[in-house]
Design a protein around this motif. Structure first.
Motif, PDB file in Angstrom:
ATOM      1  N   GLU A 199       0.816  -1.209   0.000  1.00 42.34           N
ATOM      2  CA  GLU A 199       0.000   0.000   0.000  1.00 42.34           C
ATOM      3  C   GLU A 199       0.855   1.267   0.000  1.00 42.34           C
ATOM      4  O   GLU A 199       0.416   2.313  -0.470  1.00 42.34           O
ATOM      5  CB  GLU A 199      -0.932  -0.002   1.214  1.00 42.34           C
ATOM      6  CG  GLU A 199      -2.107  -0.959   1.065  1.00 42.34           C
ATOM      7  CD  GLU A 199      -3.014  -0.967   2.271  1.00 42.34           C
ATOM      8  OE1 GLU A 199      -2.646  -0.326   3.283  1.00 42.34           O
ATOM      9  OE2 GLU A 199      -4.081  -1.590   2.207  1.00 42.34           O
TER      10      GLU A 199
ATOM     11  N   GLU B  90      -4.017   2.495  -1.126  1.00 39.79           N
ATOM     12  CA  GLU B  90      -4.917   1.547  -0.459  1.00 39.79           C
ATOM     13  C   GLU B  90      -5.382   0.470  -1.431  1.00 39.79           C
ATOM     14  O   GLU B  90      -5.806   0.755  -2.549  1.00 39.79           O
ATOM     15  CB  GLU B  90      -6.134   2.281   0.118  1.00 39.79           C
ATOM     16  CG  GLU B  90      -5.782   3.296   1.199  1.00 39.79           C
ATOM     17  CD  GLU B  90      -5.267   2.641   2.463  1.00 39.79           C
ATOM     18  OE1 GLU B  90      -5.471   1.427   2.603  1.00 39.79           O
ATOM     19  OE2 GLU B  90      -4.677   3.335   3.300  1.00 39.79           O
ATOM     20  N   LEU B  91      -5.313  -0.791  -0.982  1.00 39.96           N
ATOM     21  CA  LEU B  91      -5.686  -1.916  -1.833  1.00 39.96           C
ATOM     22  C   LEU B  91      -7.170  -2.236  -1.760  1.00 39.96           C
ATOM     23  O   LEU B  91      -7.716  -2.865  -2.644  1.00 39.96           O
ATOM     24  CB  LEU B  91      -4.882  -3.159  -1.426  1.00 39.96           C
ATOM     25  CG  LEU B  91      -3.369  -3.040  -1.618  1.00 39.96           C
ATOM     26  CD1 LEU B  91      -2.681  -4.298  -1.108  1.00 39.96           C
ATOM     27  CD2 LEU B  91      -3.033  -2.825  -3.089  1.00 39.96           C
TER      28      LEU B  91
ATOM     29  N   SER C  13      -9.126   1.058   4.210  1.00 41.60           N
ATOM     30  CA  SER C  13      -8.946   2.498   4.136  1.00 41.60           C
ATOM     31  C   SER C  13      -9.890   3.181   5.107  1.00 41.60           C
ATOM     32  O   SER C  13     -11.019   3.513   4.773  1.00 41.60           O
ATOM     33  CB  SER C  13      -9.202   2.991   2.713  1.00 41.60           C
ATOM     34  OG  SER C  13      -8.999   4.365   2.634  1.00 41.60           O
TER      35      SER C  13
END
Length: 421
Positions: free
Chosen positions: A322, A327-328, A333
């Motif tokens: 990340e 953010e993945l 998040s």
């Protein structure tokens, strides 16, 4: 030369000025070539780029052949100009030839061709390489003699002409190069490259999940409580421990738990048997090193410990990725819930939000070399936990605490000061 007509001498003089312009532009264009683009073209078998690259491997020889040729044609042009001027104006022609030829060479054989070469180096250097390569072979004995003398002088200064390592870029220089790529590099790719370059500047304790937020399985709880916790968790890997997070005994993968459930053998002992040994990580480990360690050890989660062996938190492979790509998933998040913009340009921010995340989202530059959270940053600046709400300035930011509870600053209002006093 005395038998030659003035017309033929003028033609020869014009030709020599053109040669002088060629040598001048060749020198500037060769030295102005983008070395990285040149290597790319060489790898793609570009013929002219290959010749130019070979010439630039020994810049002392390249400069030698160019300057020998340039000085030769300039001196010959000066001699011819003097002969023409003496024939036309007598002894006064020497001064006239000197002034006129200086201006002509300066404009037409130096400034103009060099400026053109600096603006379009490939257009000049690549064709010139086809002339300079055979010329270097023809003039090699003279070039070698001149270079031997100059290299000897350089050795007295402890400089080796063969050292051409100036093209190597440091991390900071490469970061600047990526930042200035502009439209040549998509914004998303630019952000990812910068993330990779910053990995070595960030340590594990900057991105870890702190121990008070770590979700784990306490084997001293009754089995029903453990199973209920496992059924509700959103994580695929959980640390398991006895009573305290400092007593971590393993890492449980939910895939292995599913196998136990299918077999109907879920007990504390079976959970412990299918768990992997814990992988401990020093808190000061750079992210670049930790990423390689995760790969080497085929791990995706590590227990972060301080210098005394106490658990500080947990770091995962996803956390490091990340840092590179952002953010993945939305589930991970939580920062959007921690930052609330206000109409006056200020922000209500949760005290537990990480300073680095705040900087990244809002493009701020709050100090990150100390405490990791906003609460820690405020209390360190105040050097104590305030009894009531206070207002203070941290660098170019006005900070007002809004809620203090459980010995922590829960919420603060922050306004960036554009013109600090």
């Amino acid at each position: 030369m005395e038998d030659a007509s003035i017309g033929s001498l003028l033609i020869l003089l014009g030709f020599l000025i053109l040669l002088s312009a060629f040598f001048s532009s060749s020198e500037t264009s060769m030295m102005s070539l983008n070395r990285y683009r040149l290597r790319h073209l060489v790898n793609n078998k570009h013929r002219a780029a290959t010749k130019a690259s070979l010439l630039l491997e020994r810049p002392d020889r390249l400069i030698g052949v160019i300057l020998i040729g340039n000085n030769f044609v300039n001196i010959l042009a000066s001699a011819i100009a003097t002969v023409i001027a003496v024939r036309l104006w007598g002894d006064a022609g020497i001064a006239i030839a000197t002034g006129a030829l200086t201006l002509i060479i300066l404009v037409f054989a130096e400034v103009t061709p060099k400026t053109l070469a600096a603006l379009h180096p490939e257009r000049i250097a690549f064709p010139a390489s086809f002339v300079l390569t055979p010329l270097l072979k023809v003039m090699y004995p003279l070039v070698w003699a001149v270079n031997s003398i100059t290299n000897g002088l350089l050795r007295l200064l402890r400089i080796k002409a063969a050292d051409t390592n100036g093209d190597h870029l440091s991390t900071e220089e490469l970061r600047t190069l990526v930042n200035e790529a502009g439209a040549l590099l998509p914004k998303r790719h630019q952000s990812m490259l910068l993330g990779v370059l910053q990995l070595n500047d960030v340590s594990v304790n900057d991105i870890m999940i702190p121990r008070n937020e770590v979700e784990g399985i306490d084997l001293e709880h009754d089995l029903d409580t453990i199973l209920e916790q496992l059924s509700k968790t959103s994580h695929t890997r959980l640390p398991i421990y006895h009573g305290d997070i400092n007593k971590v005994v393993g890492i449980l993968h939910m895939r292995n738990l599913a196998q136990l459930i299918q077999q109907g053998k879920v007990t504390r002992e079976s959970i412990l048997q299918v768990a992997h040994d814990p992988y401990f990580v020093p808190e000061s480990t750079p992210l670049q090193t930790q990423l390689l360690n995760f790969q080497k050890k085929s791990r995706r989660i590590g227990i972060v410990v301080d210098e005394y062996g106490d658990v500080e938190g947990v770091v995962t492979l996803e956390d490091i990725l990340e840092e590179i790509v952002g953010e993945l998933s939305e589930e991970n998040s939580d920062l959007a819930e921690d930052i609330h913009p206000q109409d006056d340009g200020s922000y209500f921010i949760d005290g537990g939000a990480y300073v680095r995340d705040i900087n990244r989202v809002l493009n701020w530059d709050l100090p990150t070399d100390g405490p990791k959270t906003l609460n820690g940053l405020i209390t360190e600046t105040l050097e104590s936990l305030p009894d009531a709400n206070v207002c203070l300035e941290i660098y170019n930011y006005r900070v007002e605490t809004l809620q203090i509870q459980d010995k922590c600053i829960q919420t603060a209002r922050i306004l960036r000061i554009n013109n600090p006093s």
